[in-house]
Design a protein around this motif. Structure first.
Motif, short mmCIF file in Angstrom:
data_model
loop_
_atom_site.label_atom_id
_atom_site.label_comp_id
_atom_site.label_asym_id
_atom_site.label_seq_id
_atom_site.Cartn_x
_atom_site.Cartn_y
_atom_site.Cartn_z
N VAL A 139 0.84 -1.19 0.00
CA VAL A 139 0.00 0.00 0.00
C VAL A 139 0.88 1.25 0.00
N GLU A 140 0.62 2.14 -0.96
CA GLU A 140 1.28 3.44 -1.00
C GLU A 140 0.35 4.48 -0.41
N ILE A 141 0.82 5.24 0.58
CA ILE A 141 -0.01 6.21 1.29
C ILE A 141 0.50 7.60 0.99
N ASN A 142 -0.35 8.42 0.42
CA ASN A 142 -0.02 9.81 0.11
C ASN A 142 -0.90 10.72 0.96
N VAL A 143 -0.29 11.62 1.72
CA VAL A 143 -1.01 12.53 2.61
C VAL A 143 -0.72 13.96 2.19
N GLY A 146 -7.27 21.35 6.39
CA GLY A 146 -7.82 20.13 5.81
C GLY A 146 -6.73 19.14 5.47
N THR A 147 -7.14 17.89 5.24
CA THR A 147 -6.20 16.81 4.91
C THR A 147 -6.84 15.90 3.86
N THR A 148 -6.05 15.51 2.89
CA THR A 148 -6.47 14.51 1.91
C THR A 148 -5.50 13.34 1.96
#
Length: 336
Positions: A235-239, A251-253
């Motif tokens: 899993v690649e997690i981009n924040v 805000g956060t995506t």
């Protein structure tokens, strides 16, 4: 001759729209008229927010019939794209009409304050609410109400372009260090945009601060975005975090992409507000057995619940060709 539709099941699921059902009844009085105006405004907002869901209708035909194709296929592509464009314009005009009706209803309600709108309203008042300049202004209408949208636009100053608008012209990109750079751009009416980019070495974190200045040199907005990427198993997690000019998080995506080797088998994205509450969620999944893709969109409602608002089912892609085949007439060509 019947035509085989390999996507009959997906079509049935995508065209099922129970949310199009009727709304609650509205009382015919001042409060009812105001409520009606609010309902019209809500419907306008709802239609405009769903307009993005129509984008694949114009994108998919172009991708399906890309490159050199038969004339019949090109005609189908052109017709599908044209139909998608007409539907998009229709939805835009429908949303605009709902907004106009709602504004007119609110104007009529404002004209009579707490009186009886039904017994007091005249045809001239209704005509005025719909923008007829030949009729007198209602006596009870507050002085601050009644300016048309066109009149407001004429009096307003030119709006500064969005940060990602193509109207900006980059004038310089200045490296401030090995990890920091400053990009400067100008807008069509003398506005200025500055984009400061900083990449912390070895951290995988990039910080971008975008500051917008009006034509008078005053700061209009300043937004900082901090993006980080990490890998956890497959899993690649981009924040992506955004901060206002005061440094407080707005805000956060967070986007999570799951891989099976080199192939993407799932993706989810969550948008959270300053308090960390989910306001929007998109989940894309792919069935490993039949290749069917399902995209579910959810949003937070007025009660704070995250509910599904849209669901799109896409069947497995049909087999295409990497290069155009020789013309059908090639084998009949006479040499010499």
């Amino acid at each position: 001759m019947s035509v085989d539709n390999p996507y009959a099941d997906q079509t049935a699921q995508n065209t099922r729209a129970p949310w199009l059902g009727g709304g609650p009844p509205v009382d015919v009085d001042l409060d009812g008229i105001r409520e009606y105006a609010t309902l019209m405004a809500n419907q306008q907002t709802d239609i405009m927010s769903r307009a993005a869901y129509l984008a694949p209708l114009g994108q998919m035909p172009a991708a399906a019939f890309d490159g050199d194709v038969l004339g019949e296929a090109d005609a189908v592509r052109a017709r599908l794209v044209a139909n998608a464009g007409e539907l998009t314009v229709y939805m835009q005009k429908l949303a605009e009409s709902l907004g106009n009706i709602g504004n007119a209803a609110r104007t009529i309600a404002d004209s009579y304050g707490s009186g009886d709108a039904i017994s007091a309203a005249s045809l001239n008042d209704v005509l005025f609410a719909y923008g007829d300049k030949s009729v007198p202004r209602p006596e009870g209408l507050p002085q601050g109400v009644g300016t048309t949208f066109q009149e407001q636009q004429a009096a307003a100053q030119p709006a500064i372009p969005a940060a990602n608008s193509g109207e900006w012209t980059t004038t310089s990109v200045t490296p401030l260090s090995a990890y920091q750079s400053l990009e400067t751009a100008v807008g069509p009416n003398g506005e200025r945009r500055e984009v400061m980019t900083f990449s912390a070495p070895g951290s995988g974190v990039t910080t971008v601060t975008t500051t917008m200045f009006g034509s008078n040199g005053e700061t209009v907005s300043s937004v900082t975005t901090r993006t980080s990427t990490r890998q956890t198993g497959n899993v690649e997690i981009n924040v992506e975090e955004t901060f206002g000019p005061d440094g407080k998080q707005t805000g956060t995506t967070e986007t999570r992409t799951r891989y099976d080797g080199e192939h993407v088998i799932g993706r989810s994205s969550e948008v959270r507000d300053a308090e960390g509450q989910v306001v929007h969620r998109t989940v894309e999944t792919t069935d490993a057995t039949n290749g069917e893709q399902v995209t579910v969109t959810s949003e937070r409602d007025e009660k704070g619940r995250v509910v599904d608002t849209n669901r799109v089912v896409t069947g497995i892609a049909t087999q295409g060709q990497e290069a155009p085949t020789p013309p059908i007439a090639e084998k009949y060509r006479v040499n010499g």
